[in-house]
Scaffold this motif. Structure first.
Motif, mmCIF file in Angstrom:
data_model
loop_
_atom_site.group_PDB
_atom_site.id
_atom_site.type_symbol
_atom_site.label_atom_id
_atom_site.label_comp_id
_atom_site.label_asym_id
_atom_site.label_seq_id
_atom_site.Cartn_x
_atom_site.Cartn_y
_atom_site.Cartn_z
ATOM 1 N N ARG A 303 0.838 -1.208 0.000
ATOM 2 C CA ARG A 303 0.000 0.000 0.000
ATOM 3 C C ARG A 303 0.872 1.257 0.000
ATOM 4 O O ARG A 303 0.609 2.222 -0.740
ATOM 5 N N HIS A 304 1.914 1.241 0.829
ATOM 6 C CA HIS A 304 2.827 2.388 0.905
ATOM 7 C C HIS A 304 3.519 2.607 -0.438
ATOM 8 O O HIS A 304 3.683 3.757 -0.881
ATOM 9 N N TRP A 305 3.913 1.522 -1.108
ATOM 10 C CA TRP A 305 4.597 1.620 -2.400
ATOM 11 C C TRP A 305 3.671 2.211 -3.469
ATOM 12 O O TRP A 305 4.097 3.043 -4.272
ATOM 13 N N LEU A 306 2.411 1.779 -3.481
ATOM 14 C CA LEU A 306 1.452 2.306 -4.456
ATOM 15 C C LEU A 306 1.227 3.805 -4.245
ATOM 16 O O LEU A 306 1.075 4.566 -5.213
ATOM 17 N N GLU A 307 1.209 4.224 -2.985
ATOM 18 C CA GLU A 307 1.062 5.658 -2.689
ATOM 19 C C GLU A 307 2.268 6.431 -3.209
ATOM 20 O O GLU A 307 2.129 7.534 -3.757
ATOM 21 N N LYS A 308 3.448 5.866 -3.068
ATOM 22 C CA LYS A 308 4.672 6.495 -3.567
ATOM 23 C C LYS A 308 4.613 6.643 -5.094
ATOM 24 O O LYS A 308 4.965 7.691 -5.645
ATOM 25 N N LEU A 309 4.167 5.591 -5.794
ATOM 26 C CA LEU A 309 4.063 5.653 -7.249
ATOM 27 C C LEU A 309 3.085 6.740 -7.687
ATOM 28 O O LEU A 309 3.330 7.468 -8.654
ATOM 29 N N ALA A 310 1.973 6.850 -6.974
ATOM 30 C CA ALA A 310 0.968 7.859 -7.322
ATOM 31 C C ALA A 310 1.522 9.271 -7.138
ATOM 32 O O ALA A 310 1.263 10.168 -7.959
ATOM 33 N N ARG A 311 2.309 9.460 -6.073
ATOM 34 C CA ARG A 311 2.898 10.779 -5.830
ATOM 35 C C ARG A 311 3.886 11.136 -6.933
ATOM 36 O O ARG A 311 3.911 12.271 -7.415
ATOM 37 N N GLU A 312 4.710 10.169 -7.338
ATOM 38 C CA GLU A 312 5.704 10.434 -8.381
ATOM 39 C C GLU A 312 5.039 10.799 -9.705
ATOM 40 O O GLU A 312 5.503 11.694 -10.406
ATOM 41 N N GLU A 313 3.937 10.141 -10.021
ATOM 42 C CA GLU A 313 3.233 10.443 -11.268
ATOM 43 C C GLU A 313 2.595 11.829 -11.212
ATOM 44 O O GLU A 313 2.583 12.567 -12.209
ATOM 45 N N THR A 314 2.098 12.203 -10.047
ATOM 46 C CA THR A 314 1.464 13.518 -9.881
ATOM 47 C C THR A 314 2.502 14.636 -9.883
ATOM 48 O O THR A 314 2.272 15.711 -10.458
ATOM 49 N N ASP A 315 3.657 14.367 -9.248
ATOM 50 C CA ASP A 315 4.681 15.402 -9.114
ATOM 51 C C ASP A 315 5.431 15.677 -10.414
ATOM 52 O O ASP A 315 5.988 16.755 -10.596
#
Length: 462
Positions: A303-315
């Motif tokens: 779950r933490h990893w998926l949140e990290k991926l989402a942040r990178e795509e948004t940023d």
């Protein structure tokens, strides 16, 4: 009818035969002595009379293998890596030694001589069919029995085709194949894996190691996971991960010649003019399609990893290219096996307190640990590892644990010597109780505390 003519210092055996297309052709063969020519004349006449005469063929071993390879690959729907490995064996271990020989001239002793030569041949002496200059250290590593066994399989199949094509009457390949090597791979204990996870700070490497050990996964399977393969509510809320793909880098030539149905996706080249391609493919075999169950710590990490991926795509929306893979870089591109392996090697170099293992050994470590904690439940562990047969699982992954062997030796001594006079000379010890039987061992496994059950199962596996 065959005839002998004198020509210069030699002799020629002449005859007329019918080729594969039904056309009448003249054939001739040169011999140095009259005796050899007479023997061949007699052989030709007998074979023609018995309709067993083979039309002369100049096809070489190299030409046979070049015809055999695409036919075999298409027939058995090979994956790219299988095609590449087979082609490499042909180019580097067969053609340099037998390639120019005519198929009809090959005898069993030629094949045995090949095996004997290869046993003394350093690894990497030929690459893409070209001889290489090796260092002194490289010259000390020789081809394994497993490689020789694979070469035997190639030759056996190719020469079987030669008999089917009426090039030869009988295959010259010896019946007995070179024995495979059974060298045991170094692994980590479960305690070492747990300690390593506690000290790995790199998030990507930590997740890769965690997934590999919990699921007994191959590196390509780990990197072939997509976010859609994660079911956090599956298995009554336990969570599960579908394993049905693998990520690999393969040669583009092999990609053209392999079974197209096994390739799910070809990723764009990141380097112009590359001779290889990164692909997402089906798993190694049908048994490899499976799901693994999440643990709570693994679920939280995913779950933490998926949140990290989402942040990178948004940023970074401008340069982010979402590959759709679970393991991807900050720009969205997929992560390859070589990258994870190098990360793992670098981490080990910085932590010399751990014995050195290759990344794939984490899968071995996991399978061995699961056999221990399950009390030897081979079918359940096979369901996790995805092996085609239980035999492969037991023979390859059930690594011997020295502590288990010591404990088993103590149990045998305690039970055996109480029946002999030798027990009187031994140091006093408590009575051993009931005799040691298969039923008592199974009962002990079922009723013992987890730690005791683990040690006893280790002893049994040893």
């Amino acid at each position: 009818m065959a005839y002998i003519n004198k020509r210069g210092d030699g002799y020629v055996v002449r005859y007329t035969y019918t080729d594969a297309q039904g056309r009448r052709r003249d054939g001739w063969e040169n011999y140095r002595t009259e005796k050899e020519a007479k023997q061949r004349k007699q052989q030709v006449e007998v074979e023609m009379h018995e309709n067993t005469f083979l039309a002369p063929s100049t096809m070489t071993v190299q030409e046979l293998l070049e015809r055999w390879l695409p036919l075999q690959s298409g027939k058995h729907k090979w994956a790219p890596k299988t095609y590449e490995a087979t082609k490499a064996n042909i180019q580097n271990h067969i053609v340099p030694y037998l390639g120019t020989m005519r198929v009809q001239e090959v005898r069993a002793y030629h094949i045995e001589q090949l095996y004997e030569t290869l046993r003394k041949t350093p690894c990497g002496l030929y690459k893409h069919g070209a001889k290489q200059e090796l260092t002194e250290k490289q010259q000390t590593r020789f081809l394994s029995g497993t490689t020789l066994n694979e070469i035997h399989g190639i030759l056996r199949s190719a020469f079987y085709y030669a008999t089917e094509w009426d090039l030869i009457h009988k295959s010259p390949i010896p019946r007995d194949a070179p024995k495979r090597n059974t060298k045991e791979r170094a692994i980590w204990s479960s305690e070492m894996v747990a300690e390593a996870l506690d000290s790995i700070e790199d998030e990507m490497l930590h997740l890769a190691v965690h997934l590999t050990f919990i699921g007994s996964l191959r590196a390509g399977e780990v990197l072939g996971i997509t976010p859609q393969d994660l079911d956090f509510d599956g298995a009554d809320g336990r969570g599960k991960v579908e394993i049905n793909k693998a990520l690999q880098r393969v040669g583009k030539d092999a990609l053209k010649r392999c079974d197209p149905d096994c390739i799910l996706r070809v990723f764009p080249d990141q380097r112009e003019g590359s001779g290889t391609a990164l692909v997402l493919k089906t798993t190694k075999n049908k048994n490899s399609v499976r799901h693994i169950f999440m643990t709570e710590p693994l679920k939280a990490e995913l779950r933490h990893w998926l949140e990290k991926l989402a942040r990178e795509e948004t940023d970074h929306p401008d340069h982010y290219e979402n590959s759709g893979m679970l393991f991807r870089f900050s720009n969205g591109h997929p992560v390859e096996q070589t990258y994870i392996r190098k990360k793992f090697e670098s981490w080990q170099a910085a932590h010399p307190e751990y014995n050195r293992i290759v990344f794939h050994a984490l899968r071995h470590s996991s399978a061995t640990y699961q056999l221990v904690v399950s009390g030897g439940d081979i079918k359940s562990v096979q369901g996790n590892t995805g092996h085609a047969t239980a035999g492969i699982l037991v023979n390859t992954y059930a690594h011997i644990q020295e502590q288990g062997r010591l404990e088993l030796s103590d149990k045998m001594a305690a039970d055996f010597y109480r029946h002999t006079k030798a027990s009187a000379a031994a140091a006093p010890r408590e009575a051993c109780g009931a005799p040691l039987t298969c039923e008592s061992i199974l009962q002990a496994l079922r009723s013992a505390e987890p730690e005791t059950r683990k040690k006893l199962a280790l002893a049994l596996l040893a």
